[in-house]
Write a protein that holds these residues in place. Structure first.
Motif, PDB file in Angstrom:
ATOM      1  N   GLY A 105      -6.418  -9.920  -1.045  1.00 60.24           N
ATOM      2  CA  GLY A 105      -6.322  -8.679  -0.293  1.00 60.24           C
ATOM      3  C   GLY A 105      -5.157  -8.605   0.664  1.00 60.24           C
ATOM      4  O   GLY A 105      -5.014  -7.625   1.402  1.00 60.24           O
ATOM      5  N   LYS A 106      -4.286  -9.615   0.648  1.00 59.69           N
ATOM      6  CA  LYS A 106      -3.160  -9.660   1.583  1.00 59.69           C
ATOM      7  C   LYS A 106      -1.834  -9.230   0.959  1.00 59.69           C
ATOM      8  O   LYS A 106      -0.852  -9.038   1.661  1.00 59.69           O
ATOM      9  N   ASP A 126      -1.033  -3.146   6.043  1.00 63.58           N
ATOM     10  CA  ASP A 126      -2.358  -2.828   6.566  1.00 63.58           C
ATOM     11  C   ASP A 126      -3.379  -3.488   5.651  1.00 63.58           C
ATOM     12  O   ASP A 126      -3.611  -3.025   4.522  1.00 63.58           O
ATOM     13  N   LEU A 127      -3.982  -4.569   6.137  1.00 67.19           N
ATOM     14  CA  LEU A 127      -4.914  -5.310   5.281  1.00 67.19           C
ATOM     15  C   LEU A 127      -6.158  -4.500   4.936  1.00 67.19           C
ATOM     16  O   LEU A 127      -6.873  -4.827   3.981  1.00 67.19           O
ATOM     17  N   ASP A 128      -6.424  -3.440   5.711  1.00 66.53           N
ATOM     18  CA  ASP A 128      -7.595  -2.602   5.429  1.00 66.53           C
ATOM     19  C   ASP A 128      -7.291  -1.461   4.463  1.00 66.53           C
ATOM     20  O   ASP A 128      -8.198  -0.709   4.085  1.00 66.53           O
ATOM     21  N   ALA A 129      -6.052  -1.317   4.082  1.00 65.62           N
ATOM     22  CA  ALA A 129      -5.703  -0.256   3.139  1.00 65.62           C
ATOM     23  C   ALA A 129      -6.410  -0.501   1.811  1.00 65.62           C
ATOM     24  O   ALA A 129      -6.471  -1.638   1.331  1.00 65.62           O
ATOM     25  N   PRO A 130      -6.987   0.542   1.209  1.00 68.63           N
ATOM     26  CA  PRO A 130      -7.722   0.347  -0.047  1.00 68.63           C
ATOM     27  C   PRO A 130      -6.809  -0.100  -1.184  1.00 68.63           C
ATOM     28  O   PRO A 130      -5.632   0.261  -1.231  1.00 68.63           O
ATOM     29  N   LYS A 147       0.968  -6.788   2.110  1.00 69.06           N
ATOM     30  CA  LYS A 147       0.366  -5.573   2.643  1.00 69.06           C
ATOM     31  C   LYS A 147       0.683  -5.481   4.138  1.00 69.06           C
ATOM     32  O   LYS A 147       0.661  -6.485   4.852  1.00 69.06           O
ATOM     33  N   GLN A 151      -3.394  -5.267  -6.930  1.00 76.71           N
ATOM     34  CA  GLN A 151      -3.632  -5.987  -5.681  1.00 76.71           C
ATOM     35  C   GLN A 151      -4.155  -7.381  -5.975  1.00 76.71           C
ATOM     36  O   GLN A 151      -4.977  -7.579  -6.882  1.00 76.71           O
ATOM     37  N   GLU A 155       0.806  -1.224   0.000  1.00 77.55           N
ATOM     38  CA  GLU A 155       0.000   0.000   0.000  1.00 77.55           C
ATOM     39  C   GLU A 155       0.837   1.271   0.000  1.00 77.55           C
ATOM     40  O   GLU A 155       0.291   2.377  -0.156  1.00 77.55           O
TER      41      GLU A 155
END
Length: 342
Positions: free
Chosen positions: A119-120, A151-155, A149, A115, A11
């Motif tokens: 999502g990882k 931050d797994l929540d990063a868009p 990543k 990505q 990210e």
């Protein structure tokens, strides 16, 4: 403020990022000796000043892949320190020989991002250049690497996968200034087989093998100042294994190819490359090659040969399985141009 760095995660990259990599490195004969200790490399042009001078060069340059490893290593802390794996290469050109005494530095530009569906992690595409002390580009290539990543929540970024040529055109190959094979000595080089003796479609079993040792691949990765965690830290993989640096496999395969391609003296382009399966200590690497193309160059007596060299743990001439995927024994599929005497 922390004085240490965990490195960049997926990210943290943006298309268009320009990265000047730290710690330039002056090349010495020590690296050449270590290169030849780690790999069974016997190319005459890279071993003898006198042979190189007979071929029109001022001295023996360092192996092309050695220059590649040094430049690659410069980029790792900024590009692939948090990598899952280095995936491939394209559009690589060796533009100038590197000699002991030259100082190399590296820069990279992010040219693509994608990505992964889990999502990882994601794939980062970069173009890296190696420059000498005169700011002359000595090597230029594209590679893509899978990066974790943080931050797994990063868009997810907007997907951009660059369009890459399947191969470097023969007209874009750079023959080093002064190179001539007019006085080329087959006996000193180690084989009589020249450019005209190879046919498109011909396959060559290089016969010999080399067992990968843990100490060797770790020493090599330290030598190239490659800091990617998967090569040194067993906690980075669930199986606790240390992944061998893919470039180490490339150099082993190139060195093994001497038996059958002794006169393939200079690598001048990397058309493509895939690390098909991971390589670990204990694996015995063998190699085979296929002639993909032949081309004349603008220099009389110097021909270009396009080769695919495959590193494998199994039998020669086996590339893919029944489903069309790389066979589980295949470690590397490497497509490149070399210069040979006509």
């Amino acid at each position: 403020m922390s004085k240490t760095s965990k490195g960049r995660f997926f990210e943290d990259y943006r298309v268009g990022d320009q990265i000047a990599h730290a710690v330039p490195r002056t090349v010495s004969g020590g690296e050449r000796a270590m290169y030849h200790a780690l790999y069974p490399a016997r190319g005459a042009l890279y071993s003898s000043d006198e042979f190189a001078r007979a071929c029109g060069l001022p001295a023996s340059p360092v192996d092309d892949l050695m220059a590649f490893h040094i430049v690659f290593g410069k980029s790792v802390p900024d590009i692939s320190v948090n990598a899952v794996a280095n995936l491939g290469y394209a559009q690589g050109r060796f533009l100038r020989p590197v000699y002991p005494g030259d100082t190399l530095r590296a820069t990279s530009e992010v040219i693509g991002l994608k990505q992964n569906s889990n999502g990882k992690s994601g794939v980062v595409y970069v173009r890296t250049q190696g420059l000498n002390q005169r700011d002359e580009v000595v090597i230029d290539y594209v590679r893509w690497v899978m990066v974790r990543k943080g931050d797994l929540d990063a868009p997810a970024p907007e997907t951009l996968v660059p369009e890459l040529a399947n191969a470097v055109d023969a007209s874009d190959l750079v023959v080093p200034e002064g190179l001539t094979f007019a006085q080329y000595d087959d006996a000193q080089a180690g084989a009589p087989h020249r450019w005209g003796d190879y046919a498109v479609g011909e396959q060559i079993d290089h016969v010999d093998g080399m067992t990968m040792e843990e100490a060797e691949h770790m020493l090599a990765t330290r030598l190239w100042q490659n800091t990617s965690k998967v090569h040194f830290d067993r906690t980075q993989r669930v199986d606790g294994k240390l992944l061998a640096y893919g470039g180490h496999v490339i150099s082993v395969a190139r060195a093994l190819s001497f038996n059958g391609l002794a006169n393939a003296q200079m690598m001048v382009a990397i058309n493509g490359g895939s690390h098909a399966n991971p390589c670990f200590a204990g694996d015995t690497i063998r190699a085979w090659s296929e002639v993909l193309d032949r081309a004349e160059t603008a220099v009389p007596g110097v021909g270009a040969l396009r080769l695919r060299t495959v590193a494998t743990k199994g039998d020669p001439f086996v590339l893919r399985g029944a489903e069309g995927k790389y066979h589980r024994d295949v470690l590397l599929d490497f497509d490149y141009w070399v210069l040979m005497p006509v």
